[in-house]
Write an enzyme that holds these catalytic residues in place. Structure first.
Site, PDB file in Angstrom:
ATOM      1  N   GLY A 139     -19.928 -50.823 -69.674  1.00  0.00           N
ATOM      2  CA  GLY A 139     -19.012 -51.328 -70.520  1.00  0.00           C
ATOM      3  C   GLY A 139     -18.955 -53.081 -70.845  1.00  0.00           C
ATOM      4  O   GLY A 139     -18.520 -53.424 -71.375  1.00  0.00           O
TER       5      GLY A 139
ATOM      6  N   ASP B 160     -17.742 -42.783 -58.574  1.00  0.00           N
ATOM      7  CA  ASP B 160     -18.557 -43.253 -59.667  1.00  0.00           C
ATOM      8  C   ASP B 160     -20.142 -42.825 -59.222  1.00  0.00           C
ATOM      9  O   ASP B 160     -20.499 -42.985 -58.177  1.00  0.00           O
ATOM     10  CB  ASP B 160     -18.471 -44.371 -60.231  1.00  0.00           C
ATOM     11  CG  ASP B 160     -19.127 -45.097 -61.503  1.00  0.00           C
ATOM     12  OD1 ASP B 160     -18.963 -44.064 -62.406  1.00  0.00           O
ATOM     13  OD2 ASP B 160     -19.676 -46.116 -61.516  1.00  0.00           O
ATOM     14  N   HIS B 161     -20.649 -42.175 -60.098  1.00  0.00           N
ATOM     15  CA  HIS B 161     -22.066 -41.673 -59.970  1.00  0.00           C
ATOM     16  C   HIS B 161     -22.408 -41.053 -58.494  1.00  0.00           C
ATOM     17  O   HIS B 161     -23.186 -41.516 -58.108  1.00  0.00           O
ATOM     18  CB  HIS B 161     -23.039 -43.051 -60.242  1.00  0.00           C
ATOM     19  CG  HIS B 161     -23.205 -43.488 -61.457  1.00  0.00           C
ATOM     20  ND1 HIS B 161     -23.829 -42.768 -62.592  1.00  0.00           N
ATOM     21  CD2 HIS B 161     -22.717 -44.567 -62.307  1.00  0.00           C
ATOM     22  CE1 HIS B 161     -23.711 -43.250 -63.742  1.00  0.00           C
ATOM     23  NE2 HIS B 161     -23.019 -44.404 -63.301  1.00  0.00           N
TER      24      HIS B 161
ATOM     25  N   GLY C 141     -25.464 -53.137 -66.384  1.00  0.00           N
ATOM     26  CA  GLY C 141     -26.113 -54.404 -66.218  1.00  0.00           C
ATOM     27  C   GLY C 141     -25.688 -55.174 -67.426  1.00  0.00           C
ATOM     28  O   GLY C 141     -25.230 -54.824 -68.469  1.00  0.00           O
TER      29      GLY C 141
ATOM     30  N   ASN D 271     -18.138 -53.061 -64.708  1.00  0.00           N
ATOM     31  CA  ASN D 271     -18.318 -53.497 -63.337  1.00  0.00           C
ATOM     32  C   ASN D 271     -18.994 -54.929 -63.554  1.00  0.00           C
ATOM     33  O   ASN D 271     -18.692 -55.906 -62.886  1.00  0.00           O
ATOM     34  CB  ASN D 271     -19.341 -52.479 -62.568  1.00  0.00           C
ATOM     35  CG  ASN D 271     -19.554 -53.081 -61.271  1.00  0.00           C
ATOM     36  OD1 ASN D 271     -18.893 -53.987 -60.908  1.00  0.00           O
ATOM     37  ND2 ASN D 271     -20.781 -52.780 -60.506  1.00  0.00           N
ATOM     38  N   THR D 272     -20.215 -54.920 -64.136  1.00  0.00           N
ATOM     39  CA  THR D 272     -21.108 -56.314 -64.273  1.00  0.00           C
ATOM     40  C   THR D 272     -20.164 -57.232 -64.578  1.00  0.00           C
ATOM     41  O   THR D 272     -20.235 -58.495 -64.107  1.00  0.00           O
ATOM     42  CB  THR D 272     -22.308 -56.090 -65.283  1.00  0.00           C
ATOM     43  OG1 THR D 272     -23.119 -55.023 -64.557  1.00  0.00           O
ATOM     44  CG2 THR D 272     -23.264 -57.528 -65.144  1.00  0.00           C
TER      45      THR D 272
ATOM     46  N   ASP E  59     -23.062 -37.024 -60.885  1.00  0.00           N
ATOM     47  CA  ASP E  59     -24.104 -37.342 -61.968  1.00  0.00           C
ATOM     48  C   ASP E  59     -25.146 -36.746 -61.653  1.00  0.00           C
ATOM     49  O   ASP E  59     -26.116 -37.067 -60.716  1.00  0.00           O
ATOM     50  CB  ASP E  59     -24.480 -38.992 -61.799  1.00  0.00           C
ATOM     51  CG  ASP E  59     -25.214 -39.417 -62.583  1.00  0.00           C
ATOM     52  OD1 ASP E  59     -26.109 -38.619 -63.341  1.00  0.00           O
ATOM     53  OD2 ASP E  59     -25.559 -40.571 -62.759  1.00  0.00           O
TER      54      ASP E  59
ATOM     55  N   HIS F  77     -20.171 -45.586 -69.982  1.00  0.00           N
ATOM     56  CA  HIS F  77     -20.631 -46.509 -68.939  1.00  0.00           C
ATOM     57  C   HIS F  77     -21.387 -47.710 -69.385  1.00  0.00           C
ATOM     58  O   HIS F  77     -21.474 -47.840 -70.569  1.00  0.00           O
ATOM     59  CB  HIS F  77     -21.447 -45.803 -68.124  1.00  0.00           C
ATOM     60  CG  HIS F  77     -21.299 -44.501 -67.374  1.00  0.00           C
ATOM     61  ND1 HIS F  77     -21.229 -44.628 -65.868  1.00  0.00           N
ATOM     62  CD2 HIS F  77     -20.491 -43.477 -67.607  1.00  0.00           C
ATOM     63  CE1 HIS F  77     -20.399 -43.676 -65.361  1.00  0.00           C
ATOM     64  NE2 HIS F  77     -19.733 -42.904 -66.280  1.00  0.00           N
TER      65      HIS F  77
ATOM     66  N   GLU G 167     -22.292 -35.978 -66.216  1.00  0.00           N
ATOM     67  CA  GLU G 167     -23.218 -36.872 -67.098  1.00  0.00           C
ATOM     68  C   GLU G 167     -24.193 -36.094 -67.693  1.00  0.00           C
ATOM     69  O   GLU G 167     -24.937 -35.005 -66.784  1.00  0.00           O
ATOM     70  CB  GLU G 167     -23.654 -38.145 -66.197  1.00  0.00           C
ATOM     71  CG  GLU G 167     -24.618 -38.920 -67.248  1.00  0.00           C
ATOM     72  CD  GLU G 167     -24.995 -40.267 -66.295  1.00  0.00           C
ATOM     73  OE1 GLU G 167     -24.171 -40.845 -65.724  1.00  0.00           O
ATOM     74  OE2 GLU G 167     -25.852 -40.707 -66.821  1.00  0.00           O
TER      75      GLU G 167
HETATM   76  P1  13P Z   1     -21.733 -52.283 -66.032  1.00  0.00           P
HETATM   77  O1  13P Z   1     -22.086 -52.668 -64.544  1.00  0.00           O
HETATM   78  O2  13P Z   1     -22.680 -52.651 -66.961  1.00  0.00           O
HETATM   79  O3  13P Z   1     -20.535 -52.792 -66.369  1.00  0.00           O
HETATM   80  O4  13P Z   1     -21.555 -50.676 -65.799  1.00  0.00           O
HETATM   81  C1  13P Z   1     -20.473 -50.213 -65.248  1.00  0.00           C
HETATM   82  C2  13P Z   1     -20.864 -48.626 -65.014  1.00  0.00           C
HETATM   83  O5  13P Z   1     -20.907 -48.035 -66.044  1.00  0.00           O
HETATM   84  C3  13P Z   1     -20.409 -47.783 -63.959  1.00  0.00           C
HETATM   85  O6  13P Z   1     -20.790 -46.661 -63.714  1.00  0.00           O
END
Ligand code: 13P
Length: 225
Positions: free
Chosen positions: A147, A29-30, A116, A169-170, A50, A145, A80
């Site tokens: 989400g 990721d990124h 976040g 992720n958050t 990215d 992203h 991206e």
């Molecule tokens: P969040 O942590 O806001 O869910 O974003 C995750 C993300 O987009 C990782 O690339």
């Protein structure tokens, strides 16, 4: 932390040891320009490069190179355009088209989404921008992203407009935090060998599984691997 090769070896061994039958993608990721190449060499099966912080010309040039390298090894590429985080989330359909034309497999673009927690005054996803991007990129799978914390109905609508991958992720981290907090506040770390990381971290790990299952139900991806 331990490097791309360690992670790739662990995931490969886990897939074998646990007899996992669904397809497993090991996705970076990124990834930076250097990181994308290192992960590719280490055996990742999907790479996000990215290049959104470069100017569009440099992003195109570097993405093109990463696509060629990855595709020569059968590895998929996510690119991206623009920035996710709300600073530059205007319509960037033409830039998306230039990157899409490089043959990327997925495309992430800012449509008002933020990594976040979302602020209370967040205005929601920009569906007009998403529409414009989809009009320029055709059937190319789009990636949402940030989400975590987007209302379910908005995510479902984004899926109807071409979003095929939602990054969360958050939200997983918050589930982990809450379960771990409960464990400690209940004093369980003080009982017997409750301080053992295998015990202390177990409720949080279980909570992340619940979060992932819940998201999969909402996104409609169960049984579609
Ligand atoms: P969040 O942590 O806001 O869910 O974003 C995750 C993300 O987009 C990782 O690339």
């Amino acid at each position: 932390m331990t490097g791309y090769t360690t992670v790739a070896a662990m995931v490969k061994a886990m897939v074998e040891a646990l007899n996992i039958t669904v397809p497993v993608a090991l996705h970076l990721d990124h990834g930076s320009y250097e990181g994308a190449k290192a992960a590719l060499d280490a055996g990742f099966s999907s790479i996000m490069f990215d290049g959104s912080h470069y100017g569009i010309e440099e992003n195109i040039e570097k993405t093109k190179e990463i696509v060629e390298l990855c595709h020569s090894k059968g590895v998929s590429v996510e690119a991206e355009v623009g920035s996710i985080g709300g600073e530059e989330d205007g319509v960037i359909g033409k830039e998306c088209r230039s990157i899409a034309d490089l043959g990327v497999d997925f495309l992430a673009a800012g449509i008002g989404n933020i990594h976040g927690k979302y602020p209370a005054n967040w205005e929601g996803l920009d569906f007009d921008a998403l529409d414009a991007i989809q009009a320029e990129t055709g059937k190319l799978p789009l990636v949402l992203h940030g989400g975590s914390g987007i209302p379910d109905e908005m995510i479902k609508k984004a899926i109807t407009l071409g979003v095929s991958k939602v990054n969360v992720n958050t939200e997983c981290q918050l589930y982990f935090q809450e379960a771990t907090r409960k464990y400690i506040e209940a004093g369980k770390d003080l009982e017997g060998k409750g301080y053992d990381p295998r015990k202390l971290l177990a409720p949080g790990a279980e909570a992340i599984k619940q979060c992932v299952k819940d998201r999969m139900e909402v996104f409609g991806c169960i049984g579609k691997a």
